[in-house]
Scaffold this active site. Structure first.
Site, PDB file in Angstrom:
ATOM      1  N   GLY A 186     -50.686 -85.811  29.576  1.00 55.28           N
ATOM      2  CA  GLY A 186     -50.123 -85.680  28.236  1.00 55.28           C
ATOM      3  C   GLY A 186     -50.138 -84.242  27.763  1.00 55.28           C
ATOM      4  O   GLY A 186     -51.200 -83.611  27.723  1.00 55.28           O
ATOM      5  N   GLY A 188     -49.097 -83.263  24.696  1.00 59.57           N
ATOM      6  CA  GLY A 188     -49.051 -83.205  23.244  1.00 59.57           C
ATOM      7  C   GLY A 188     -50.111 -82.251  22.731  1.00 59.57           C
ATOM      8  O   GLY A 188     -50.731 -81.506  23.490  1.00 59.57           O
ATOM      9  N   ILE A 190     -53.191 -82.661  21.541  1.00 56.34           N
ATOM     10  CA  ILE A 190     -54.563 -82.825  22.029  1.00 56.34           C
ATOM     11  C   ILE A 190     -54.667 -82.348  23.471  1.00 56.34           C
ATOM     12  O   ILE A 190     -55.597 -81.617  23.837  1.00 56.34           O
ATOM     13  CB  ILE A 190     -55.010 -84.294  21.906  1.00 56.34           C
ATOM     14  CG1 ILE A 190     -55.066 -84.718  20.439  1.00 56.34           C
ATOM     15  CG2 ILE A 190     -56.384 -84.497  22.548  1.00 56.34           C
ATOM     16  CD1 ILE A 190     -55.366 -86.191  20.223  1.00 56.34           C
ATOM     17  N   ALA A 304     -54.663 -87.972  27.401  1.00 57.60           N
ATOM     18  CA  ALA A 304     -54.391 -87.555  26.022  1.00 57.60           C
ATOM     19  C   ALA A 304     -52.925 -87.813  25.704  1.00 57.60           C
ATOM     20  O   ALA A 304     -52.148 -86.893  25.456  1.00 57.60           O
ATOM     21  CB  ALA A 304     -54.727 -86.077  25.839  1.00 57.60           C
ATOM     22  N   ALA A 355     -55.583 -85.199   9.359  1.00 56.99           N
ATOM     23  CA  ALA A 355     -56.742 -85.413   8.499  1.00 56.99           C
ATOM     24  C   ALA A 355     -56.432 -85.051   7.052  1.00 56.99           C
ATOM     25  O   ALA A 355     -56.804 -85.777   6.119  1.00 56.99           O
ATOM     26  CB  ALA A 355     -57.925 -84.597   9.006  1.00 56.99           C
ATOM     27  N   HIS A 479     -52.023 -54.573   2.837  1.00 59.21           N
ATOM     28  CA  HIS A 479     -51.748 -53.940   4.133  1.00 59.21           C
ATOM     29  C   HIS A 479     -53.035 -53.331   4.684  1.00 59.21           C
ATOM     30  O   HIS A 479     -53.813 -52.759   3.919  1.00 59.21           O
ATOM     31  CB  HIS A 479     -50.692 -52.846   3.969  1.00 59.21           C
ATOM     32  CG  HIS A 479     -50.433 -52.072   5.227  1.00 59.21           C
ATOM     33  ND1 HIS A 479     -49.660 -52.578   6.258  1.00 59.21           N
ATOM     34  CD2 HIS A 479     -50.852 -50.843   5.625  1.00 59.21           C
ATOM     35  CE1 HIS A 479     -49.598 -51.687   7.221  1.00 59.21           C
ATOM     36  NE2 HIS A 479     -50.315 -50.619   6.864  1.00 59.21           N
TER      37      HIS A 479
END
Length: 503
Positions: A186, A188, A190, A304, A355, A479
Site C-alpha cells: 500500500g 497511501g 500510512i 497499510a 483526527a 523575513h
C-alpha cells in the site's frame, strides 16, 4: 459508577476516547452537561497511542538521524548511531504525557470516565462489559449518545495481523529491532510515511501498490517530489501489483508473493483494492500493467492498505442506528444519526479519516446537544501527509473549483526561490493557491515541501475568513521565513510576485 449488575444514568454518553470522543466529552462538560466517557483500550484512542503521535515522533527522530548523516554539503560529517530502544522509549514518553493529559483534562471538566466495551441494548441504554476476571458488566441509560469508536486497519486475504511476520501500522510502530528488509503493501499515506521511517533506519524497503502511483487522490505535481525523495532513500516500488500470499523461508525470514493487480482482481481479489491499470507511463516515470508474478525475500511485511470504521461491535441495530455499505454511521450536518438523540463523529462517521476532523465534529455534536446553533462545515478542512517532503492541502483543487463553476486563477511559488528554504537545505516543492478569477477570493491551496503541515494553517484561516489574494499578499510576512512563500504565491496569482517570474 458502581461496577456490577446495576443500572446507572448519564445525560450524555460518549463511546470512545480518541480525538473525536474525548474532545466531545470535554466540550460537553464545558457546557455543563453530565457526561460519561467509555473507553475500552486507552485514552487518546488510536491517534495518540498507536497512530498520529507515535508515527510523527518516529518520523522526527529518523529525520534528525538522516539529516545529520547527509549534511556534508553544510560541512557537517557525522555517522549517527541509532539506539532503537532509546528511540522507542522517547516515543513512548511523548505518548504517555499526552494520554495522561487527556485523562486529567476530562476529569477537570467534570467528565466521568468508565473503562469497558459498550454495546447498545436499546435506543436509550448501553451494556458495558468490563475487562478482567470478575469485573462483570453494567447497564448505563443515557439521554444523548455520541459514538466515536474510530477505525481499524484493513486486513487483506492471506495476511492476517495475528501472524508474527505480518505487521499493521500499530505493530510496526512498536518493533523492538529494525528489520533488515521490509515489504510495504500500500502506497497511501500510512504506507509512504512508514516506508520512509524504515528506510532512514537502514531497512531495505519495497512498496507494492496495485494502482499506478503513490498517494491516490493527490495531484501528480504534489506526489512527484515525494516519489523522487523516496527513490533517493533507496525505496523500491512495484506498481500494478497486489500482495497475494506469503510463506516462511528455510533459514529465516519470509517470501512475499505479488501478482499483477488485474490478474488478482480476475481471480477474486478484494473489491476495495481493485483498479484498471494503464500501459502508459505515469508522470513520475512509473510503468504499469505488469504481467508476471514477483517474489520478495524479506524479514517482515507491513500491510497499510487503508482503514475501516469500527461500527460492527456496537450492536447499532438495537438502537435503530443506520450504517452505509462501508460500515460508516450515516449522519447529517449536525453529526446526528437517523436517531435524533444519537450522534456519530470521527472515523466511524465518514471520510476523510482525520483526527482534527473528528475533533471538530465532536465539538459540534456536544454543542448541538446543548442547544447551540452549531453545524459542520468542511470547506476549510486541511489534510496533511507527513511524508518526506510533506504534503498539505486545504479547500478545493483547481479542477474541483472549475467543476464547481468557478473561473479560476492560480499562483505558485517554488521553495528553491525561498531564502529560508535554501538555508535549511530543503528546496524541493512549492506553494500553490487557487482563487476565483473575478473577486480574488481564495478557494484552495496545496503545498509540498518542508513544514507544509505548518504553512497550510494560514491558508486554511484565509479560506475560513473569506480572504482574497490581496488580503494575503498585503499581509507583511517576516523575513527570512518559509511563510513568505505563501505571500509570494498569492502575489504570483496577482501578477506581481517579486522573487519568482510571474505568469
Amino acid at each position: 459508577m458502581v461496577v456490577g449488575d446495576v443500572t446507572t444514568g448519564t445525560e450524555v454518553l460518549v463511546v470512545g476516547a480518541g480525538p473525536a470522543g474525548y474532545v466531545a466529552a470535554i466540550r460537553a462538560g464545558q457546557l455543563d452537561l453530565d457526561v460519561t466517557l467509555v473507553e475500552k483500550d486507552a485514552y487518546g484512542g488510536t491517534c495518540l497511542n498507536y497512530g498520529c503521535i507515535p508515527s510523527k515522533a518516529l518520523i522526527t527522530a529518523t529525520n534528525v538521524a538522516h539529516e545529520a548523516a547527509t549534511a556534508e554539503e553544510m560541512g557537517i560529517h557525522a555517522d549517527p548511531a541509532i539506539d532503537l530502544a532509546g528511540m522507542m522509549d522517547w516515543k513512548d514518553g511523548v505518548v504517555d504525557q499526552l494520554t495522561g493529559g487527556v485523562e486529567k483534562l476530562c476529569k477537570a471538566n467534570g467528565v466521568s470516565l468508565l473503562e469497558g466495551t459498550a454495546r447498545f441494548a436499546d435506543e436509550n441504554t448501553v451494556r458495558i462489559s468490563h475487562s478482567g476476571d470478575g469485573q462483570g458488566s453494567e447497564s448505563l441509560e443515557f439521554e444523548h449518545a455520541i459514538v466515536a469508536t474510530g477505525s481499524r486497519p484493513l486486513e487483506i486475504p492471506n495476511f492476517e495481523f495475528d501472524d508474527e511476520p505480518v505487521l499493521d501500522s500499530r505493530q510496526a510502530l512498536a518493533l523492538e529491532s529494525v528489520p533488515d528488509s521490509l515489504v510495504v503493501v500500500g502506497a497511501g499515506y500510512i504506507g509512504m510515511e512508514l516506508a520512509s521511517v524504515f528506510a532512514k533506519l537502514g531497512t531495505e524497503v519495497t512498496v507494492i501498490e496495485m494502482l499506478d502511483s503513490i498517494l491516490p487522490g493527490y495531484d501528480d505535481d504534489l506526489k512527484r517530489p515525494v516519489k523522487q525523495r523516496a527513490t533517493e532513500l533507496g525505496i523500491d516500488f512495484e506498481f500494478g501489483y497486489t500482495a497475494s500470499n506469503w510463506h516462511d523461508r528455510d533459514g529465516g525470514g519470509i517470501r512475499v508473493v505479488a501478482d499483477p493487480a488485474e490478474q488478482a482482481a480476475a481471480d477474486g481479489g478484494s473489491e476495495a483494492r481493485r483498479a484498471t491499470q494503464s500501459t502508459d507511463e505515469t508522470a513520475d516515470g512509473t510503468k504499469t500493467a505488469p504481467d508476471e508474478r514477483l517474489e520478495f525475500d524479506v524479514e517482515n511485511v507491513l500491510v497499510a492498505v487503508g482503514r475501516e470504521p469500527v461500527s460492527d461491535t456496537l450492536e447499532l441495530s438495537a438502537a435503530g442506528v443506520e450504517t452505509d455499505d462501508g460500515g460508516f454511521i450515516v449522519t447529517d450536518t449536525r453529526a446526528r444519526t437517523n436517531s435524533d438523540h444519537i450522534f456519530a463523529v470521527g472515523d466511524v462517521a465518514c471520510e476523510p479519516m482525520l483526527a482534527h476532523k473528528g475533533s471538530m465534529e465532536g465539538k459540534i455534536a456536544a454543542e448541538v446537544i446543548a442547544g447551540e446553533p452549531a453545524a459542520i462545515d468542511y470547506q476549510a478542512m486541511p489534510a496533511v501527509v507527513f511524508t518526506d517532503p510533506e504534503i498539505a492541502t486545504v479547500g478545493m483543487t483547481e479542477s474541483e473549483a472549475q467543476e464547481a463553476g468557478f473561473d479560476t486563477t492560480t499562483g505558485q511559488f517554488p521553495f528553491r526561490a525561498s531564502g529560508r528554504a535554501l538555508t535549511t537545505g530543503r528546496t524541493d516543492g512549492f506553494v500553490k493557491v487557487v482563487a476565483d478569477d473575478g473577486d480574488g477570493f481564495l478557494l484552495g491551496a496545496s503545498i509540498v515541501g518542508s513544514e507544509a503541515s505548518e504553512l497550510v494553517a494560514e491558508l486554511g484561516l484565509a479560506i475560513e475568513l473569506g480572504a482574497t489574494l490581496e488580503d494575503v499578499a498585503t499581509t507583511v510576512h517576516a523575513h527570512p521565513t518559509l511563510s513568505e512563500s505563501v505571500m509570494e504565491a498569492t502575489e504570483n496569482a496577482l501578477g506581481h510576485a517579486i522573487h519568482t517570474l510571474n505568469r
